[in-house]
Design an enzyme around this catalytic site. Structure first.
Site, short mmCIF file in Angstrom:
data_model
loop_
_atom_site.label_atom_id
_atom_site.label_comp_id
_atom_site.label_asym_id
_atom_site.label_seq_id
_atom_site.Cartn_x
_atom_site.Cartn_y
_atom_site.Cartn_z
N LYS A 73 -27.02 -18.28 -15.36
CA LYS A 73 -26.63 -17.53 -16.57
C LYS A 73 -25.11 -17.52 -16.71
O LYS A 73 -24.39 -17.28 -15.75
CB LYS A 73 -27.18 -16.10 -16.53
CG LYS A 73 -26.88 -15.33 -17.81
CD LYS A 73 -27.72 -14.09 -17.95
CE LYS A 73 -27.37 -13.30 -19.21
NZ LYS A 73 -27.64 -14.07 -20.45
N HIS A 116 -30.04 -11.47 -13.23
CA HIS A 116 -30.41 -12.72 -13.89
C HIS A 116 -30.23 -13.91 -12.95
O HIS A 116 -29.49 -13.82 -11.97
CB HIS A 116 -29.55 -12.95 -15.15
CG HIS A 116 -30.03 -12.16 -16.33
ND1 HIS A 116 -29.59 -10.89 -16.60
CD2 HIS A 116 -30.92 -12.47 -17.32
CE1 HIS A 116 -30.18 -10.45 -17.70
NE2 HIS A 116 -31.00 -11.37 -18.15
P1 NAD Z 1 -30.04 -23.31 -21.37
O1 NAD Z 1 -28.65 -23.64 -20.95
O2 NAD Z 1 -31.19 -23.62 -20.47
O3 NAD Z 1 -30.36 -24.01 -22.79
C1 NAD Z 1 -29.47 -24.07 -23.87
C2 NAD Z 1 -29.82 -25.31 -24.68
O4 NAD Z 1 -29.06 -25.28 -25.89
C3 NAD Z 1 -29.46 -26.61 -23.94
O5 NAD Z 1 -30.52 -27.54 -24.10
C4 NAD Z 1 -28.19 -27.07 -24.64
O6 NAD Z 1 -28.01 -28.47 -24.61
C5 NAD Z 1 -28.43 -26.54 -26.06
N1 NAD Z 1 -27.20 -26.34 -26.82
C6 NAD Z 1 -26.09 -25.70 -26.44
N2 NAD Z 1 -25.17 -25.71 -27.42
C7 NAD Z 1 -25.73 -26.38 -28.45
C8 NAD Z 1 -25.29 -26.74 -29.73
N3 NAD Z 1 -24.05 -26.43 -30.15
N4 NAD Z 1 -26.12 -27.42 -30.55
C9 NAD Z 1 -27.36 -27.77 -30.13
N5 NAD Z 1 -27.85 -27.46 -28.91
C10 NAD Z 1 -27.03 -26.78 -28.08
O7 NAD Z 1 -29.99 -21.75 -21.71
P2 NAD Z 1 -31.24 -20.74 -21.91
O8 NAD Z 1 -31.54 -20.05 -20.63
O9 NAD Z 1 -32.35 -21.44 -22.64
O10 NAD Z 1 -30.56 -19.65 -22.86
C11 NAD Z 1 -30.00 -20.01 -24.09
C12 NAD Z 1 -29.33 -18.78 -24.73
O11 NAD Z 1 -30.33 -17.82 -25.05
C13 NAD Z 1 -28.35 -18.07 -23.78
O12 NAD Z 1 -27.28 -17.56 -24.55
C14 NAD Z 1 -29.18 -16.93 -23.20
O13 NAD Z 1 -28.41 -15.85 -22.75
C15 NAD Z 1 -30.00 -16.58 -24.41
N6 NAD Z 1 -31.26 -15.88 -24.15
C16 NAD Z 1 -31.63 -14.97 -25.08
C17 NAD Z 1 -32.83 -14.31 -24.95
C18 NAD Z 1 -33.24 -13.32 -26.01
O14 NAD Z 1 -34.32 -12.74 -25.91
N7 NAD Z 1 -32.42 -13.13 -27.04
C19 NAD Z 1 -33.66 -14.55 -23.84
C20 NAD Z 1 -33.26 -15.51 -22.91
C21 NAD Z 1 -32.05 -16.18 -23.07
#
Ligand code: NAD
Length: 255
Positions: free
Chosen positions: A145, A141
């Site tokens: 991450k 990743h």
């Molecule tokens: P990122 O850090 O780019 O984005 C996260 C966003 O969520 C940010 O804008 C942040 O400000 C916001 N945020 C965090 N806590 C918050 C809260 N309490 N209330 C409101 N907003 C909040 O991360 P990302 O790469 O977009 O990934 C986000 C999550 O999704 C991670 O846990 C990642 O591992 C997961 N993910 C899951 C999948 C899937 O298919 N399930 C795929 C990719 C990423």
């Protein structure tokens, strides 16, 4: 379907926004934390429950705290939830399970169609192989991450452990030093971090003089985002309860 997107400013939030435009599904509410630089106008940064309306579907890609907040807000307001954050502790999972007693909650560590197919292939392969074959999971990743190993690697490991009648105690997270021969019944886990890898999962099945490598590579977050919107469509008409991505890909509206 009235959609709320929580984590709208993140990598996945941006990908869901683009997929929603491509699929003609409007996003009614965008929710994030106050940002630095300032969060764009039109993004709600207050208490999520105040922005979520009854009957909405919330797609959440935030983190452990956000997943918990989304679960509480959806249960309180009567909105369905599609939850994608990874790295959740047992208490976070419990909050999502509690919400599922009141509303539809769909949780997936990976929303891509290809990963769902990989899991089917993997279960079939392991069922055909003797338990003497060693199993190693390697995931790659991007450098930003936060959680390791990835939620998807743990999902794959859980499938493999179940097939072998093992528990998470059998997982071996990396190796270092003079540790001797590999014990039988170990499942190796290796988290590679760097660059911009979106999500790359490889399962190695190693026998005597031969091996199988099964690998799924996400090249674009659109793969997750389209699955998340398909999941949102699914929960928009589902009864209260706990659902997984398998329910979406098995169902009549499968993408
Ligand atoms: P990122 O850090 O780019 O984005 C996260 C966003 O969520 C940010 O804008 C942040 O400000 C916001 N945020 C965090 N806590 C918050 C809260 N309490 N209330 C409101 N907003 C909040 O991360 P990302 O790469 O977009 O990934 C986000 C999550 O999704 C991670 O846990 C990642 O591992 C997961 N993910 C899951 C999948 C899937 O298919 N399930 C795929 C990719 C990423």
């Amino acid at each position: 379907m009235r959609l709320a997107l929580m984590g709208s400013g993140g990598r996945m939030g941006v990908a869901v926004e683009a997929a929603a435009v491509a699929l003609g599904v409007p996003i009614a509410v965008r929710i994030d934390r106050p940002g630095d630089p300032a969060t764009p106008a039109g993004v709600w940064t207050g208490e999520p429950a105040e922005a979520i309306e009854p009957g909405m579907v919330v797609i959440e890609f935030t983190g452990a705290e956000g997943a918990r907040q989304a679960a509480a807000a959806c249960a309180a307001r009567g909105a369905a939830l599609v939850s994608g954050a990874t790295g959740l502790a047992a208490a976070d999972e419990a909050a999502l399970r509690a919400a599922a007693e009141r509303v539809a909650v769909l949780r997936a560590s990976n929303f891509s169609l290809g990963l769902a197919a990989l899991r089917v292939a993997l279960r079939a392969a392991v069922a055909r192989l003797p338990a003497s074959w060693d199993i190693e999971v390697v995931e790659r990743h991007h450098r930003q991450k936060r959680d390791s190993p990835s939620g998807t690697a743990l999902t794959l490991a859980d499938d493999l452990l179940a097939a072998r009648g093992l528990t998470r105690a059998a997982l071996r997270h990396g190796r270092e030093g003079v540790i001797g021969a590999r014990p039988a019944g170990e499942v190796g886990m290796h988290a590679v971090r760097g660059g911009t890898w979106v999500g790359d999962h490889e399962v190695l099945l190693a026998g005597e003089g031969e091996c199988i490598e099964l690998r799924h590579v996400v090249q674009d977050r659109a793969a997750f985002a389209h699955g998340a919107i398909a999941a949102a469509r699914f929960v928009s008409t589902a009864a209260a309860g706990w659902y997984t991505i398998d329910d979406v890909f098995r169902g009549p509206g499968r993408p």
